[in-house]
Write a protein that holds these residues in place. Structure first.
Motif, PDB file in Angstrom:
ATOM      1  N   THR B 201      41.527  21.599  16.638  1.00 43.23           N
ATOM      2  CA  THR B 201      41.979  20.564  15.692  1.00 43.23           C
ATOM      3  C   THR B 201      43.505  20.530  15.633  1.00 43.23           C
ATOM      4  O   THR B 201      44.096  19.460  15.536  1.00 43.23           O
ATOM      5  N   ALA B 202      44.136  21.712  15.702  1.00 42.15           N
ATOM      6  CA  ALA B 202      45.606  21.745  15.649  1.00 42.15           C
ATOM      7  C   ALA B 202      46.189  21.093  16.908  1.00 42.15           C
ATOM      8  O   ALA B 202      47.190  20.370  16.838  1.00 42.15           O
ATOM      9  N   MET B 203      45.545  21.329  18.048  1.00 39.81           N
ATOM     10  CA  MET B 203      46.056  20.820  19.317  1.00 39.81           C
ATOM     11  C   MET B 203      45.980  19.300  19.355  1.00 39.81           C
ATOM     12  O   MET B 203      46.856  18.644  19.932  1.00 39.81           O
ATOM     13  N   GLU B 204      44.944  18.739  18.762  1.00 41.75           N
ATOM     14  CA  GLU B 204      44.787  17.284  18.787  1.00 41.75           C
ATOM     15  C   GLU B 204      45.927  16.588  18.036  1.00 41.75           C
ATOM     16  O   GLU B 204      46.204  15.423  18.269  1.00 41.75           O
ATOM     17  N   ARG B 205      46.560  17.345  17.135  1.00 42.21           N
ATOM     18  CA  ARG B 205      47.668  16.740  16.379  1.00 42.21           C
ATOM     19  C   ARG B 205      48.998  16.843  17.125  1.00 42.21           C
ATOM     20  O   ARG B 205      49.990  16.274  16.689  1.00 42.21           O
ATOM     21  N   ARG B 206      49.021  17.619  18.219  1.00 45.38           N
ATOM     22  CA  ARG B 206      50.285  17.817  18.923  1.00 45.38           C
ATOM     23  C   ARG B 206      50.486  16.778  20.023  1.00 45.38           C
ATOM     24  O   ARG B 206      49.539  16.134  20.470  1.00 45.38           O
ATOM     25  N   GLY B 207      51.732  16.625  20.451  1.00 39.13           N
ATOM     26  CA  GLY B 207      52.059  15.639  21.476  1.00 39.13           C
ATOM     27  C   GLY B 207      51.562  16.079  22.845  1.00 39.13           C
ATOM     28  O   GLY B 207      51.263  17.256  23.065  1.00 39.13           O
ATOM     29  N   PRO B 208      51.458  15.132  23.787  1.00 39.01           N
ATOM     30  CA  PRO B 208      50.915  15.433  25.111  1.00 39.01           C
ATOM     31  C   PRO B 208      51.762  16.421  25.915  1.00 39.01           C
ATOM     32  O   PRO B 208      51.255  17.049  26.847  1.00 39.01           O
ATOM     33  N   LYS B 289      42.635  16.169  24.534  1.00 34.46           N
ATOM     34  CA  LYS B 289      43.350  17.037  25.474  1.00 34.46           C
ATOM     35  C   LYS B 289      42.349  17.949  26.175  1.00 34.46           C
ATOM     36  O   LYS B 289      42.340  19.160  25.985  1.00 34.46           O
ATOM     37  N   SER B 290      41.504  17.331  26.982  1.00 32.20           N
ATOM     38  CA  SER B 290      40.493  18.097  27.705  1.00 32.20           C
ATOM     39  C   SER B 290      41.170  18.879  28.835  1.00 32.20           C
ATOM     40  O   SER B 290      42.349  18.673  29.132  1.00 32.20           O
ATOM     41  N   LEU B 291      40.417  19.755  29.460  1.00 32.18           N
ATOM     42  CA  LEU B 291      40.996  20.637  30.480  1.00 32.18           C
ATOM     43  C   LEU B 291      41.624  19.876  31.660  1.00 32.18           C
ATOM     44  O   LEU B 291      42.780  20.155  32.020  1.00 32.18           O
ATOM     45  N   PRO B 292      40.926  18.901  32.267  1.00 33.02           N
ATOM     46  CA  PRO B 292      41.565  18.193  33.393  1.00 33.02           C
ATOM     47  C   PRO B 292      42.809  17.425  32.946  1.00 33.02           C
ATOM     48  O   PRO B 292      43.776  17.314  33.709  1.00 33.02           O
ATOM     49  N   VAL B 293      42.784  16.913  31.720  1.00 35.41           N
ATOM     50  CA  VAL B 293      43.930  16.150  31.215  1.00 35.41           C
ATOM     51  C   VAL B 293      45.141  17.062  31.057  1.00 35.41           C
ATOM     52  O   VAL B 293      46.251  16.716  31.474  1.00 35.41           O
ATOM     53  N   VAL B 294      44.937  18.243  30.477  1.00 33.93           N
ATOM     54  CA  VAL B 294      46.076  19.150  30.281  1.00 33.93           C
ATOM     55  C   VAL B 294      46.569  19.678  31.625  1.00 33.93           C
ATOM     56  O   VAL B 294      47.784  19.810  31.841  1.00 33.93           O
ATOM     57  N   ALA B 295      45.634  19.924  32.553  1.00 28.89           N
ATOM     58  CA  ALA B 295      46.060  20.319  33.904  1.00 28.89           C
ATOM     59  C   ALA B 295      46.931  19.223  34.509  1.00 28.89           C
ATOM     60  O   ALA B 295      47.969  19.499  35.122  1.00 28.89           O
ATOM     61  N   ALA B 296      46.517  17.984  34.320  1.00 24.35           N
ATOM     62  CA  ALA B 296      47.293  16.861  34.846  1.00 24.35           C
ATOM     63  C   ALA B 296      48.650  16.768  34.146  1.00 24.35           C
ATOM     64  O   ALA B 296      49.696  16.611  34.790  1.00 24.35           O
ATOM     65  N   LEU B 297      48.633  16.878  32.828  1.00 25.30           N
ATOM     66  CA  LEU B 297      49.876  16.735  32.042  1.00 25.30           C
ATOM     67  C   LEU B 297      50.903  17.802  32.418  1.00 25.30           C
ATOM     68  O   LEU B 297      52.106  17.569  32.349  1.00 25.30           O
ATOM     69  N   THR B 298      50.424  18.981  32.793  1.00 26.26           N
ATOM     70  CA  THR B 298      51.338  20.089  33.073  1.00 26.26           C
ATOM     71  C   THR B 298      51.571  20.277  34.576  1.00 26.26           C
ATOM     72  O   THR B 298      52.046  21.325  35.010  1.00 26.26           O
ATOM     73  N   SER B 299      51.253  19.250  35.365  1.00 23.88           N
ATOM     74  CA  SER B 299      51.339  19.395  36.826  1.00 23.88           C
ATOM     75  C   SER B 299      52.738  19.155  37.370  1.00 23.88           C
ATOM     76  O   SER B 299      52.997  19.419  38.546  1.00 23.88           O
ATOM     77  N   GLY B 300      53.628  18.615  36.533  1.00 19.49           N
ATOM     78  CA  GLY B 300      54.987  18.361  36.998  1.00 19.49           C
ATOM     79  C   GLY B 300      55.085  17.208  37.983  1.00 19.49           C
ATOM     80  O   GLY B 300      56.116  17.030  38.639  1.00 19.49           O
TER      81      GLY B 300
END
Lengths: 376, 376
Positions: B201-208, B289-300
């Motif tokens: 729940t805390a993570m959903e409130r944070r930015g991408p 912020k599912s797992l593939p999405v966060v992997a994508a977001l942090t891929s640089g």
């Protein structure tokens, strides 16, 4: 929970300036039995010693929680401020763990063997406070904003869930031979607490003519009596008492809890706001169906009809005095005081069945007197 | 819980038409090991037999609740309609109790001794579903309105509280020598589940840009892996296994749970809506912020920047295809599939440590394959 709000908003050691000092009958007084010290000093000492032995166990359990849940719980217990800085701590009188330890002693056991069980009961109590505050939208507890008001509903619910789990964990890890029976009893008590809270929230949505006295008494027993009874029963289990004595101790705590709730509700209407920490008549203004109110509503008097009329609409300025008077004229106050005395008498009968020796029963008697002899 | 929504909205026995059938690599397939039957029939049989032995115990526990709480719980489990009339029942696949029983068997114990423990795990699972749905404002579960949507937040929270208590009660009343250790482990797992839900729940409130892959993996392990691991560990405890085997079984369940979550998240983006029961891309539209999405977001990658841009604002019509493509081009899908295969391989290593005989490990293998080899 009306019980809990007033309980925790009062000073932990109120000077007694109650009905007895004014020459009135004492609703919760011990009729002709052994008395605790009239100024509550004996109970105060018991509570202090209980805290000294249980608090470290309780704190260790709370400190074992992962970061964010720990922070919410430490705030709730008054050990930290909302920003995480240490606080002096005001986590209530902790009457329930004291009852566990006093019950162990009354039945000839060693108090120190039951410290985990005492902490488990206090964890369950605080789990229900966290959840009830969310449901009741109560914004203040122990003179501070409630956990949900600071951290949000979700975090307060999760912190409560964790405290329930910690309570069961403490008992599951306790090698004492009574720990499994205690865990089963505590779990069953949690279900009763939940049922009581359900009835309470459901009842608040119903009309003033739609609630019976039996219902509201059953609700008070589930919400307040059950955990006080469970605390005493757990103490008996840890002392190795037989089934009959365990049940007698449960009944003692239950009836004392009901007496406590009756008196608490009376204080909520006629108590001195400087002592209760709540504005005078707050329960009436919120149209709460407290025990004296429901007794008044179901009295069949003309005052009952007037009270029902008042309760059908939200509070309007100037209503308060009329409402207080209607409850009183309909017999709500007298009924509650007689009921409280009756419950207290029954409570002591149950106790004397299991613990005939007044000396051995002394600690439990002092605590029962302490919770039921409060300033009115 | 993303995991749970998709899990329960799918048919309990989905026809397998997965990557293997299309000649693609199977992320969760058993690399070179013994295979369950490719059509999942073996797992289906295990689940069915598990339900047949655990359901009566589970139902008995729920039926023991007082009236109003029982009604909410019976509704939640799909055994009653909202009006209290009997329903056919769709309480999910009940993979967790099946894991408990399969783990007992894998370690040479008697499954029937662990039926209460299996029911306790399923009660804890359903307690978290009730609470998570309130917090996440999810309105549908198992194709029906969630309990809070029907009975209100307070009642759903109270029903969840009661299910947690019932779980601990079942174990406390269980005379099996492993029940205390199991209860302590289950309680500790509840705390981990709560911490996971808090992080979610805390993570959903944070930015991408503000979420790391380690965080989201840890969250998935706490929310999904922990209880699958606990289920397997309880089975090992009930089989009388030593500490090392208990930990190995926990690790097996945890890693399988993570593999499951990774695949579930992939299905949530690229799955066939007619199979998942959710509209295509619902998680992306909700900016989860599912797992593939966060992997994508942090891929640089440049696709990561585009995805972050899209995620910074609420979903707008027509965004979906761009969002799906951005996750894919940033490597989110590939990463999740490789991770899932890697987790599944680790999971099987843990299992073979404790249960080297593939025949004995068969049931657990089939279940692990079943949860990780789903239609994509």
């Amino acid at each position: 929970m009306g019980e809990l709000m007033t309980e925790t908003q009062q000073s932990p050691l109120p000077a007694v300036e109650g009905p007895e000092a004014r020459g009135e009958p004492v609703p919760g007084g011990v009729p002709g039995g052994r008395r605790g010290s009239p100024d509550g000093q004996e109970a105060a000492g018991i509570l202090e010693r209980s805290r000294a032995s249980v608090d470290p166990e309780l704190r260790r359990a709370v400190e074992s929680l992962p970061g964010p849940l720990r922070r919410i719980a430490l705030y709730h217990f008054g050990w930290e401020h909302a920003d995480g800085s240490p606080a002096a701590g005001n986590s209530g009188k902790a009457i329930r763990p004291a009852l566990v330890l006093a019950a162990v002693r009354a039945l000839g056991g060693q108090q120190e063997t039951a410290v985990r069980a005492a902490a488990a009961v206090e964890l369950v109590h605080n789990f229900t406070l966290l959840h009830d505050d969310v449901m009741d939208r109560d914004t203040t507890r122990r003179h501070r904003p409630t956990a949900w008001a600071v951290f949000g509903d979700a975090d307060a619910v999760l912190a409560g869930d964790s405290l329930q789990a910690l309570a069961h964990q403490l008992l599951a890890e306790d090698p004492h031979p009574a720990s499994s029976a205690a865990a089963a009893r505590l779990a069953s008590c949690v279900v009763e607490l939940c049922a009581g809270q359900h009835t309470d929230t459901a009842m608040e949505r119903r009309g003033p003519d739609d609630v019976t006295l039996d219902e509201v008494l059953a609700m008070a027993e589930a919400k307040t009596g059950a955990l006080l009874g469970c605390a005493c029963a757990l103490g008996a289990l840890y002392a190795g008492a037989g089934e009959e004595d365990v049940e007698a101790l449960d009944a003692f705590g239950r009836e004392a809890g009901l007496a406590f709730q009756l008196i608490d509700d009376v204080i909520g209407i006629w108590g001195d706001p400087s002592r209760t920490g709540k504005p005078a008549g707050a329960d009436l203004m919120a149209r709460k169906k407290s025990l004296p109110v429901v007794a008044a509503l179901t009295s069949g008097t003309s005052a009952a009809a007037e009270l029902a009329e008042l309760y059908r609409v939200p509070y309007r300025d100037g209503d308060l005095e009329r409402t207080v008077l209607a409850v009183e004229r309909a017999g709500g106050r007298d009924w509650a005081q007689v009921q409280a005395a009756d419950r207290m008498a029954r409570s002591l009968q149950h106790l004397s069945r299991a613990v005939p020796d007044p000396e051995a029963a002394g600690g439990l008697l002092s605590l029962a007197e302490f919770v039921t002899r409060r300033s009115m």
